[in-house]
Design a protein around this motif. Sequence first.
Motif, short mmCIF file in Angstrom:
data_model
loop_
_atom_site.label_atom_id
_atom_site.label_comp_id
_atom_site.label_asym_id
_atom_site.label_seq_id
_atom_site.Cartn_x
_atom_site.Cartn_y
_atom_site.Cartn_z
N LEU A 1 0.76 -1.33 -0.11
CA LEU A 1 -0.08 0.02 -0.08
C LEU A 1 0.78 1.25 0.24
CD1 LEU A 1 -3.03 -1.13 2.33
CD2 LEU A 1 -3.05 -0.54 -0.15
N ARG A 2 2.02 1.24 0.39
CA ARG A 2 2.92 2.48 0.58
C ARG A 2 3.59 2.59 -0.94
NH1 ARG A 2 5.42 -0.20 5.25
NH2 ARG A 2 4.61 0.31 7.10
N SER A 3 3.38 1.83 -1.83
CA SER A 3 4.20 1.90 -3.22
C SER A 3 3.46 2.90 -4.01
CB SER A 3 4.30 0.60 -3.75
OG SER A 3 3.06 -0.10 -4.21
N HIS A 4 2.14 3.12 -3.93
CA HIS A 4 1.48 4.09 -4.57
C HIS A 4 0.41 4.82 -3.68
CE1 HIS A 4 3.37 2.43 -8.57
NE2 HIS A 4 2.84 1.36 -7.86
N VAL B 1 -6.84 8.21 -3.24
CA VAL B 1 -8.01 8.12 -4.28
C VAL B 1 -8.91 7.25 -4.16
CG1 VAL B 1 -8.86 8.30 -6.77
CG2 VAL B 1 -6.65 9.50 -5.96
N VAL B 2 -8.59 5.96 -4.23
CA VAL B 2 -9.33 4.77 -3.95
C VAL B 2 -10.12 4.92 -2.70
CG1 VAL B 2 -9.62 2.30 -3.86
CG2 VAL B 2 -8.29 3.21 -5.63
N MET B 3 -9.43 4.81 -1.74
CA MET B 3 -10.23 5.13 -0.29
C MET B 3 -11.32 6.10 -0.36
SD MET B 3 -7.57 4.42 2.81
CE MET B 3 -9.03 4.57 3.96
N ARG C 1 -0.35 -7.26 -7.37
CA ARG C 1 -0.27 -7.47 -5.87
C ARG C 1 -0.53 -6.06 -5.28
NH1 ARG C 1 4.02 -10.59 -7.65
NH2 ARG C 1 4.12 -12.78 -6.57
N PHE C 2 -0.44 -4.88 -5.71
CA PHE C 2 -0.80 -3.68 -5.53
C PHE C 2 -2.28 -3.55 -5.51
CE2 PHE C 2 -2.02 0.59 -6.07
CZ PHE C 2 -2.01 1.14 -5.06
N VAL C 3 -2.70 -4.02 -6.63
CA VAL C 3 -4.17 -3.99 -6.93
C VAL C 3 -5.03 -4.81 -5.77
CG1 VAL C 3 -6.04 -4.80 -8.58
CG2 VAL C 3 -4.08 -3.64 -9.43
N ASN C 4 -4.45 -5.91 -5.49
CA ASN C 4 -4.91 -6.90 -4.56
C ASN C 4 -5.13 -6.26 -3.17
OD1 ASN C 4 -6.43 -9.22 -3.64
ND2 ASN C 4 -4.48 -10.26 -3.46
#
Length: 252
Positions: free
Chosen positions: A67-70, A76-78, A178-181
């Motif tokens: 979650l820290r990578s982007h 925005v998603v949250m 993995r980030f999407v998940n």
Amino acid sequence: MSALDQLAILAAGFGAGILSSTVGVASLLSFPVLVALGIPPVVANASNSVGLIPAGLGGSIGYRTELRSHRHVTGVVMTCCAVGAVIGATLLLALPATAFEAAVPWLILLACGLVGAQPWISSWLARHRHEDDGPRHTMTAATTAFALLTGVYGGYFGAGAGVMMVAVLALGTDLDLRFVNAVKTLALLACNLVAGAIFVLVADLDWRAVVLLSLGSVGGGYLGARIGRRLPAAVFRVAVVGAGVAAAAFMF
């Protein structure tokens, strides 16, 4: 509620936590269990949303590195899911459910198709993008709008919302799966937090079911994140599609 019933809800919470952090269809397991034990559907739906909040917390902790990578996309998603969940929870409490629920399984199947076809669609989009365009690591207006709509659905019912979010992000960005998940898990947490707060204030809840789901789901959510970050992209995609089809079949 017998001791066996309580054990069933606890186990359903644990399993739903794992599903929440992997393929994103936690309610496919926990909601039917609550209804089967005699809890009215609307009460079961609201109780399920509140009870699965710890699953999102456990899963998000497990995915904290991803979650820290982007951070911008995560924010925005949250935000989209939090705002959408307000609308969805309001619709659940204020409007007849029949019309929207009739469309839900078709929406889930559409999302499954998009997730399954994502490698080919992304390849086609890459061929038609300008050569100077780099990887899509930010949210476009269209991707943001669809994320908001996914938040609305997540606040309204939620079964398959994770599948929908995976489809939105996999097609609208070039971010690693993995980030999407990981961000999908956080998105479901945002939906449940906001909708759950509304349900606590104005809806009927079965608090015993809420507590049991919470106790089971927090450990399941963290374990699911440990599993999810090790899934190869192809395996993750197949699992998401399979879980989404099962969710659609349940809704039908």
